[in-house]
Structures are given as structure tokens and as C-alpha cells.
Design a protein around this motif. Sequence first.
Motif, PDB file in Angstrom:
ATOM      1  N   ALA A 170      23.170 -29.423  32.625  1.00  0.00           N
ATOM      2  CA  ALA A 170      21.831 -29.856  33.045  1.00  0.00           C
ATOM      3  C   ALA A 170      20.861 -29.699  31.882  1.00  0.00           C
ATOM      4  O   ALA A 170      21.052 -28.864  30.988  1.00  0.00           O
ATOM      5  N   ALA A 171      19.810 -30.514  31.903  1.00  0.00           N
ATOM      6  CA  ALA A 171      18.786 -30.457  30.868  1.00  0.00           C
ATOM      7  C   ALA A 171      17.519 -31.124  31.390  1.00  0.00           C
ATOM      8  O   ALA A 171      17.548 -31.825  32.414  1.00  0.00           O
ATOM      9  N   GLY A 172      16.429 -30.919  30.691  1.00  0.00           N
ATOM     10  CA  GLY A 172      15.171 -31.562  31.058  1.00  0.00           C
ATOM     11  C   GLY A 172      14.356 -30.745  32.037  1.00  0.00           C
ATOM     12  O   GLY A 172      14.562 -29.533  32.207  1.00  0.00           O
ATOM     13  N   ASP A 173      13.448 -31.419  32.722  1.00  0.00           N
ATOM     14  CA  ASP A 173      12.490 -30.742  33.589  1.00  0.00           C
ATOM     15  C   ASP A 173      13.124 -30.081  34.798  1.00  0.00           C
ATOM     16  O   ASP A 173      12.507 -29.201  35.419  1.00  0.00           O
ATOM     17  N   ASP A 174      14.332 -30.483  35.190  1.00  0.00           N
ATOM     18  CA  ASP A 174      14.950 -29.895  36.376  1.00  0.00           C
ATOM     19  C   ASP A 174      15.855 -28.714  36.037  1.00  0.00           C
ATOM     20  O   ASP A 174      16.527 -28.163  36.911  1.00  0.00           O
ATOM     21  N   ALA A 175      15.878 -28.304  34.769  1.00  0.00           N
ATOM     22  CA  ALA A 175      16.763 -27.228  34.332  1.00  0.00           C
ATOM     23  C   ALA A 175      15.955 -26.042  33.812  1.00  0.00           C
ATOM     24  O   ALA A 175      14.991 -26.214  33.066  1.00  0.00           O
ATOM     25  N   ALA A 176      16.366 -24.839  34.220  1.00  0.00           N
ATOM     26  CA  ALA A 176      15.732 -23.610  33.745  1.00  0.00           C
ATOM     27  C   ALA A 176      16.442 -23.174  32.468  1.00  0.00           C
ATOM     28  O   ALA A 176      17.332 -22.318  32.484  1.00  0.00           O
ATOM     29  N   VAL A 177      16.043 -23.774  31.351  1.00  0.00           N
ATOM     30  CA  VAL A 177      16.722 -23.535  30.074  1.00  0.00           C
ATOM     31  C   VAL A 177      16.123 -22.304  29.388  1.00  0.00           C
ATOM     32  O   VAL A 177      14.909 -22.260  29.153  1.00  0.00           O
ATOM     33  N   PRO A 178      16.923 -21.306  29.053  1.00  0.00           N
ATOM     34  CA  PRO A 178      16.394 -20.132  28.341  1.00  0.00           C
ATOM     35  C   PRO A 178      15.772 -20.535  27.005  1.00  0.00           C
ATOM     36  O   PRO A 178      16.343 -21.350  26.271  1.00  0.00           O
ATOM     37  N   ASP A 179      14.609 -19.980  26.713  1.00  0.00           N
ATOM     38  CA  ASP A 179      13.905 -20.300  25.467  1.00  0.00           C
ATOM     39  C   ASP A 179      14.257 -19.244  24.427  1.00  0.00           C
ATOM     40  O   ASP A 179      13.620 -18.188  24.344  1.00  0.00           O
ATOM     41  N   LEU A 180      15.263 -19.517  23.616  1.00  0.00           N
ATOM     42  CA  LEU A 180      15.718 -18.564  22.615  1.00  0.00           C
ATOM     43  C   LEU A 180      14.743 -18.442  21.448  1.00  0.00           C
ATOM     44  O   LEU A 180      14.852 -17.500  20.655  1.00  0.00           O
ATOM     45  N   ALA A 181      13.799 -19.376  21.345  1.00  0.00           N
ATOM     46  CA  ALA A 181      12.815 -19.317  20.265  1.00  0.00           C
ATOM     47  C   ALA A 181      11.623 -18.440  20.635  1.00  0.00           C
ATOM     48  O   ALA A 181      10.762 -18.174  19.797  1.00  0.00           O
ATOM     49  N   SER A 182      11.566 -17.998  21.891  1.00  0.00           N
ATOM     50  CA  SER A 182      10.439 -17.192  22.348  1.00  0.00           C
ATOM     51  C   SER A 182      10.742 -15.705  22.200  1.00  0.00           C
ATOM     52  O   SER A 182      11.887 -15.268  22.342  1.00  0.00           O
ATOM     53  N   ASP A 183       9.695 -14.931  21.919  1.00  0.00           N
ATOM     54  CA  ASP A 183       9.837 -13.477  21.829  1.00  0.00           C
ATOM     55  C   ASP A 183       9.743 -12.807  23.194  1.00  0.00           C
ATOM     56  O   ASP A 183       9.969 -11.601  23.315  1.00  0.00           O
ATOM     57  N   VAL A 184       9.392 -13.580  24.229  1.00  0.00           N
ATOM     58  CA  VAL A 184       9.231 -13.028  25.572  1.00  0.00           C
ATOM     59  C   VAL A 184      10.588 -12.983  26.268  1.00  0.00           C
ATOM     60  O   VAL A 184      11.250 -14.022  26.406  1.00  0.00           O
ATOM     61  N   PRO A 185      11.035 -11.825  26.711  1.00  0.00           N
ATOM     62  CA  PRO A 185      12.336 -11.737  27.396  1.00  0.00           C
ATOM     63  C   PRO A 185      12.362 -12.595  28.662  1.00  0.00           C
ATOM     64  O   PRO A 185      11.428 -12.579  29.455  1.00  0.00           O
ATOM     65  N   GLY A 186      13.425 -13.362  28.835  1.00  0.00           N
ATOM     66  CA  GLY A 186      13.573 -14.188  30.031  1.00  0.00           C
ATOM     67  C   GLY A 186      12.756 -15.452  30.038  1.00  0.00           C
ATOM     68  O   GLY A 186      12.707 -16.150  31.063  1.00  0.00           O
ATOM     69  N   ALA A 187      12.113 -15.790  28.924  1.00  0.00           N
ATOM     70  CA  ALA A 187      11.270 -16.994  28.872  1.00  0.00           C
ATOM     71  C   ALA A 187      12.129 -18.243  28.993  1.00  0.00           C
ATOM     72  O   ALA A 187      13.274 -18.288  28.529  1.00  0.00           O
ATOM     73  N   LEU A 188      11.557 -19.262  29.637  1.00  0.00           N
ATOM     74  CA  LEU A 188      12.218 -20.557  29.796  1.00  0.00           C
ATOM     75  C   LEU A 188      11.455 -21.615  29.012  1.00  0.00           C
ATOM     76  O   LEU A 188      10.251 -21.478  28.773  1.00  0.00           O
ATOM     77  N   THR A 189      12.137 -22.663  28.606  1.00  0.00           N
ATOM     78  CA  THR A 189      11.467 -23.731  27.873  1.00  0.00           C
ATOM     79  C   THR A 189      10.467 -24.442  28.782  1.00  0.00           C
ATOM     80  O   THR A 189      10.686 -24.595  29.982  1.00  0.00           O
ATOM     81  N   VAL A 190       9.364 -24.867  28.203  1.00  0.00           N
ATOM     82  CA  VAL A 190       8.331 -25.578  28.954  1.00  0.00           C
ATOM     83  C   VAL A 190       8.866 -26.958  29.339  1.00  0.00           C
ATOM     84  O   VAL A 190       9.475 -27.647  28.508  1.00  0.00           O
ATOM     85  N   PRO A 191       8.677 -27.388  30.589  1.00  0.00           N
ATOM     86  CA  PRO A 191       9.159 -28.723  30.985  1.00  0.00           C
ATOM     87  C   PRO A 191       8.277 -29.829  30.423  1.00  0.00           C
ATOM     88  O   PRO A 191       7.326 -30.275  31.053  1.00  0.00           O
ATOM     89  N   ASN A 192       8.567 -30.259  29.197  1.00  0.00           N
ATOM     90  CA  ASN A 192       7.798 -31.345  28.599  1.00  0.00           C
ATOM     91  C   ASN A 192       8.728 -32.280  27.838  1.00  0.00           C
ATOM     92  O   ASN A 192       9.931 -32.038  27.709  1.00  0.00           O
ATOM     93  N   ALA A 193       8.148 -33.368  27.330  1.00  0.00           N
ATOM     94  CA  ALA A 193       8.943 -34.401  26.667  1.00  0.00           C
ATOM     95  C   ALA A 193       9.603 -33.885  25.395  1.00  0.00           C
ATOM     96  O   ALA A 193      10.729 -34.283  25.055  1.00  0.00           O
TER      97      ALA A 193
END
Length: 435
Positions: free
Chosen positions: A304-327
Motif C-alpha cells: 500500500a502507498a499514498g493517502d490511504d497508507a500509514a507509512v512510517p516517516d523515517l526522515a522524521s525525528d519524532v518517534p512513530g511519525a507517519l508521512t503527511v498524506p500529500n502529493a
Amino acid sequence: MRKILVVGGGYAGFYTAWKLEKKLRRDEAELILVDPRPYMTYQPFLPEVTAGSVEARHAAVSLRRHLRRTKVVAGRVTVIDHARRAVTVRPADGPEFEIGYDVIAVTAGAVTRKFPVPGIVENAIGMKHIEEAVAIRDRLLTSFDRAAVLPPGPARRRLLTVTFVGGGFSGVEGFGEVMSLAHALVRRYPELDPSEPKFHLVEATGRILPEVTGRPGRWVVRSLEKRGATVHLNTTVKSAVDGHVVLSTGEEYDSGLIVWTTGNAANPVVHKHTDLPIDQAGRIVVRPDLRIGTDSEPIPDAWAAGDDAAVPDLASDVPGALTVPNAQHAYRQGKLLAKNIAASLRGRPAKNYVHHSLGAVATLGLGRGIFQYRRLVIKGFPAWLMHRGYHVLAVPSWERKIRVLAVWITAVFHGRDIVSLASVEHPRDAFVTGE
């Protein structure tokens, strides 16, 4: 051959299928994409579609034209039954049917988030699809025509009042572009005073454009207010029955155009009609490599990918952060998803999704914009040029790039096209009435 099914033809789905066509041999897999619309919407252009700076068709990328090896199925997936490796498809005509698969990529995207506000469903227009952006533009142009023949008063004031609800990127960009169009339009109507059009931007929090920091965000508010806008922060809409807007501050007014841009909600098929794991927000649980599931409980042959997926944001320093649903993320996740599916079919390891933000850039109307990358902030005309340059490079295919550039160059010499085609919504009226 294995059968790969892509659910949804938006950003992530289109790029997944497009790149899979290039990475897989014809004898490696059969590709199927299911979407109710025959095109991928380039959503960053929707604000400019509302203003007539981009033709509606040029913000849409034909699936059948560009996905030459993929079977495109016109329909809406209503159920995903991964245990049986099958989805249920509801076409526009005819009975529902099932499609079986070996590998699934869920890229169904999100839907417009709505709240139970009286009158919103009956009166507001969203801004997530091409037809909505066109309707906003035609409604504004038609309102000016109708207001020009009315005497000053409540009816005329209502027609010339525009309300945008939601201060995120799509709301602020759409608001700025509609303001720019209206200010250019009023010069064509000597019957109207330039001070008559009114613009309201309503935001529930204390700031707009959450992707930019506080100081540039406050500059955007001041910039809009200098152009005649009223920005209502920390304010919600309590009612919009019959176009009569009631705000939480107690202010009331009539608005002929209400645009609802309050963000995304979970896609119903993902949120309610699948056996795949979802989080509390209704998004599919995925690992950093875009496989569905967790490290301890992966779901085989499901991605899965895109706005319907809770993708972990590995570039963020915040633990458990998810990528922002944007283009920006959906585009890159779709490309990586294609690489990872191809690698998986060939027994190779998948790569994790890591994307460091390139910054935030927004149009605020013709010749106005803002760009921020960390502490670097660019405002006004240079930022507007950066916005146009970035998106004309990002829109898929050279054919679309050339068409968009041609419209922009034409507008430099001849201005915007101000013809309203609202009558296309009722094409039989002239035939029926004989007028």
C-alpha cells in the motif's frame, strides 16, 4: 504469470502501474488497475483550474493513454478480501463482479473529510477532483453575470461573497487563486464596484498552512487581508443552511459560493470493507518498505502507498511519525512501490521509503506565492515562479507539460479566459425549452 492488481488510479496508483510497466517484462506479470475515473488528477493544479490558469483537461492524465500494458477497469472497488485474493468491483452500469489477483497494491487514496454541519452537504463544493474545480470557477463567473444586473442589496451581496472552509494547502491556494480571478474579473463589469466582492477564509486552528512555520504563515494571512480577504482563525462553521453561513464567533452572512477543504478522511473501502490491518485513523498499516502489516506480522503479497497508507516517516525525528498524506509523498511512494514489487517478484529485498522534504511552495494567486525550505523563505513573484516551474516539471508526461506551458504563454499575451460553461451541467435545458 502473476496477476498484480492496483486499487486506485490516483498519484500513487498511477505511478505504481506506470513504473511496473517499465520494470517488468511482459511475461513476468499481468497488470490490472481499477478506478472509477479514467484519469489521474494532478491535484496541485486544481487551484489554477479554478482560476482558469490551467485548462481542466490538462490537469488530468489519461490512464488508458499512458498505461499501455495495464488493463484499466472502470469501476469502484467496494470490498477487498485478501484472504481469498479477490476484490469486488462496482461499475457504473451492470452488476458487481470480482477480480482475482496474486499481488495487490492498495492506493485508493483518501476522500474529503466532512463534519455534520447543517447545510454543508447541500451547498458546499469540495476541491479534490477536476469537476469540483471547474464547478467553482463556473459558479464564480456566473455569479458575476447575475450580480451585474441586480441593484445593490442582499441578493447581489450574496452572489459576490465567497467562503473557503479549511486553511490547509488546497484551501489557501484555491482561495488565493479565486481572489485573483475575481479581482481581474470585476474590471470587466462596470456595473460592479471593486469593493463589492467579499472573501472569507475560515480555519478551525490558530494558523493556516501548517506545512510552513509560524512567521511565514502569518505573512500569508497579512497578504490575503491586504487584498481584501477576511481570515477567520480559531473559527468553525456552525451552519450553512441555504447558503447562510453562521460562524462559531457569532458572525453571520450569506455566501453564494462555499468551498469545503478541511482535509482528508479514510477511504471507505479501506476503513470498513477490507480484512487488511488498519490503524485508528482508518489507514492501512504498512512497514517502511510499503508492505502491508508489521515486522512481526507481515501480510504476504499485499502492499500500500499514498493517502490511504500509514507509512512510517523515517526522515522524521519524532518517534512513530507517519508521512503527511500529500502529493509529494504519494508520487515518490508510488515509484518506490513499483520497484519493491518488482524486486519481490524476483526474490530481491525491498527498500525502505525515506524522503526528506524538499520544502513547501504555494501559489497565492497570479504572481503571488510563498516558498519555505527550513529557514529559507521566499515570498511574492519569485516564489510563484518556483511554484509554476516545479509543477510543470512534476506533472506526468511531456505531452501534459507542453499543453500547460502553452496555456500559460497564451495567458501572458491575452489574459485569462473568463467564459463560464456552467450550462454544461444541464446540457438538455436548451433542447427542452427551445431557448
